[in-house]
Design an enzyme around this catalytic site. Structure first.
Site, PDB file in Angstrom:
ATOM      1  CB  CYS A 167      -7.856 -26.589  14.317  1.00  0.00           C
ATOM      2  SG  CYS A 167      -8.821 -25.084  14.594  1.00  0.00           S
ATOM      3  CG  ASP A 174      -2.025   0.992   1.109  1.00  0.00           C
ATOM      4  OD1 ASP A 174      -2.098   1.690   0.076  1.00  0.00           O
ATOM      5  OD2 ASP A 174      -2.832   1.090   2.051  1.00  0.00           O
ATOM      6  CB  CYS A 193     -10.336 -25.916  11.323  1.00  0.00           C
ATOM      7  SG  CYS A 193      -9.056 -24.753  10.793  1.00  0.00           S
ATOM      8  CG  ASP A 200      -6.037  -4.784   2.638  1.00  0.00           C
ATOM      9  OD1 ASP A 200      -6.614  -4.083   1.787  1.00  0.00           O
ATOM     10  OD2 ASP A 200      -5.690  -4.332   3.745  1.00  0.00           O
ATOM     11  CG  HIS A 233      -8.582 -20.750  13.580  1.00  0.00           C
ATOM     12  ND1 HIS A 233      -8.971 -21.996  13.160  1.00  0.00           N
ATOM     13  CD2 HIS A 233      -9.733 -20.026  13.725  1.00  0.00           C
ATOM     14  CE1 HIS A 233     -10.289 -22.044  13.066  1.00  0.00           C
ATOM     15  NE2 HIS A 233     -10.774 -20.853  13.405  1.00  0.00           N
ATOM     16  CB  CYS A 289      -5.547 -23.912  10.741  1.00  0.00           C
ATOM     17  SG  CYS A 289      -5.995 -23.712  12.476  1.00  0.00           S
TER      18      CYS A 289
END
Lengths: 384, 384
Positions: free
Chosen positions: A306, A90, A301, A263, A332, A303
């Site tokens: 998890c 940005d 999940c 974003d 997560h 991830c």
């Protein structure tokens, strides 16, 4: 060269492939926010594993610390961040106006006091573009003026005029052909201003277009209406990026309006504040309900959080101020957002997007419910 | 069952295999400190990858937060910490005496105010053993009294008497056959007290023996002399654990005296404070010398930090308060310690240990030099 290929349209929603100097990005895409050169607490390998395709960094912050020279000397932003995938920087327009004590802004640029040491710094579209050329991100943004959402109409109009004027300078200055330069449409919720800004930016011709100046306090409905109005003003064949948005529900609705890129600090900032997104809706891990809860944050999940820890352990980490709490929930929540984007792309490709969206917006996972409370709303603002 | 097998002796130094309920540990071993159920900022997968065989946790801290019931309910300490390798819990004796406002200690135990909420808690050898039985670590420690290093001789003697008395209670109470109970030899730097304590503990018969009450301010030479005197008082065929020690140089010299197990906050606490161990000696990443340094922390190191980030990036992370700084240097320093232990074991097995040790203690990597300054000395104390 056509850097953006639309693969499938379903209503105004579309999937696409965005070609960058560090690989192809499947859109619609969510970009985790790594303002100061890192998505807080997470390693690039972990982001890759989480499904991140492209990450965001911020010119304003990086030019102050560690400075452009340092990043150049180390071999550019990719090496510095140890991220070999696409990066978007940005321009810092938003940060200059939201984080700094602005001393003066005129058509030539903005002079402000560094939030680190109070030192006076002048930013202008030429300088910001040169800095981004040197940092070496794959996608760079024009330097824009982003007024407060309650700024007077005259101020809004002036900001749009400057944003257009500065965009021309950015385009003329941009000299790194490995980077894509995106224009940023400003104009708050004013249709005339948005239309004018979009029209002028399209004339300048950018590789992609962002809708900026939203999610700054105008409220969800105003935000979505502005997106629905502005997106069709942008070239069909170029990527459209809605800056700093938003909740899962915001994203679903913005994709429906034809947005390709997002974003937001929501997954990471909320994660650091012990809020986890789950299929059953957001949960707050500081809640005593999770003291003895041996389940993962979100059943099924895959991830790192998890598949490693129980809710009880994550709660304990937050309770004792252990870094693993923020780290695990950031990862997560990023995976939750990426999974959402996967579902969005899948449903667009199957031609089932609008039906899916209606269901999704009613589901506890994505509903704009009372559970999406003040903290989460606050986290929408792009300050990290 | 013989849980400890000596593989090779080289002088008093030895390599061995320590059998636990969660796998075999190659000794001499360094155990990273995960006081509150996590080695701060690091994931169990990362520790495994770093070469950690066994980690330490602390009964005193865990019984206060999250509490024994929570850990039991979640399925025990291994599940709670998501670490399926061996765990050792310290009994909390050291912490009770170093962290708490002690209200009263008598032969029955210690009453103290919780450092979290000031609540009065009574700890005694029976209770601490029961708690450790319930937490479920593979190796548990007797509840001992660890007086300040400048306590009066009479107090030191009383502490040794209590430590022996309590050790008997711990042995009688211990009822989890999957756990190994270690005795802790106290007695500060007093040979008579150490001898007496070791003698009495050996009569009680433990699975292993620790030397406690050192590295509390007595100085390196006093510490090493006490280790050299005490280690031979312990049974040759059982593991010997030197608690809370130390610098790389301390470890090399303690191995030479016949020690098999170590724990210390040095790698992690120093890592969190921006100090990295390297082959060329410790470096401080906050130093401006590293601003533009594109090299890894330690050339040739295969840790996650060195294979990911430049010194410049790590310095930037510390400079902006980004978690990745502490995380990366903690992992790097743990790997440095594990690499040291690898070299120690290798040289013992090759019969080259004493020669190697002389060289190693002169090398910049391990030398007790002026670079090992106050910060590092402070980090020796077991408070995390």
């Amino acid at each position: 060269m056509n850097i953006f290929e639309i693969i499938k349209k379903d209503g105004s929603a579309r999937t696409g492939l965005l070609q960058t100097n560090h690989g192809v990005v499947k859109t619609p895409v969510f970009m985790p926010v790594g303002t100061r050169g890192a998505v807080k607490g997470t390693l690039p390998q972990q982001l890759r594993q989480a499904g991140s395709q492209i990450v965001l960094a911020n010119t304003f912050h990086l030019m102050l610390k560690p400075g452009v020279k340092t990043i150049e000397k180390v071999g550019g932003l990719h090496k510095f961040m140890a991220w070999d995938g696409p990066i978007l920087t940005d321009s810092g327009g938003y940060q200059v106006f939201s984080l700094s004590t602005i001393n003066s802004t005129d058509d030539s640029g903005t002079e402000f006091a560094s939030p680190y040491d109070g030192m006076k710094i002048k930013l202008d579209p030429l300088g910001v573009t040169e800095i981004q050329n040197r940092l070496g991100a794959d996608i760079i943004m024009c330097f824009d003026q982003c007024p407060a959402f309650d700024a007077k109409p005259k101020e809004q109009q002036k900001a749009v005029e400057r944003t257009i004027k500065w965009a021309k300078i950015c385009k003329d200055t941009h000299s790194n052909s490995r980077q894509l330069l995106f224009g940023i449409v400003q104009g708050q919720t004013d249709r005339q201003l948005r239309q004018n800004c979009a029209h002028e930016l399209v004339k300048i011709d950018f590789a992609g277009y962002a809708i900026g100046g939203l999610s700054v306090g105008e409220g969800t409905e105003q935000m979505l209406q502005t997106v629905r109005f502005t997106a069709p003003l942008l070239p069909e064949g170029k990527p459209r990026y809605l800056m700093g948005v938003g909740t899962p529900a915001d994203i679903i609705q913005a994709v429906e309006a034809g947005i390709d890129m997002f974003d937001c600090v929501m997954p990471t900032r909320n994660g650091r504040n012990a809020l986890a997104f789950t299929k059953a809706g957001p949960i707050r891990l500081r809640n005593s309900a999770y003291i003895d809860d041996l389940r993962p944050i979100d059943a099924g999940c895959r991830c790192l959080c998890c598949t490693t820890y129980s809710r009880a352990a994550i709660r304990h980490f937050f309770n004792i101020g252990e870094m693993l709490g923020p780290i695990m929930l950031s990862l997560h929540n990023i995976v939750f957002y990426h999974n959402l984007m996967d579902k969005i792309r899948e449903n667009i490709e199957n031609g089932s997007f609008s039906g899916w969206a209606v269901q999704a917006l009613r589901s506890p996972a994505y509903a704009r419910s009372n559970q999406v409370n003040d903290d989460m709303e606050n986290a929408k603002y792009r300050k990290e």
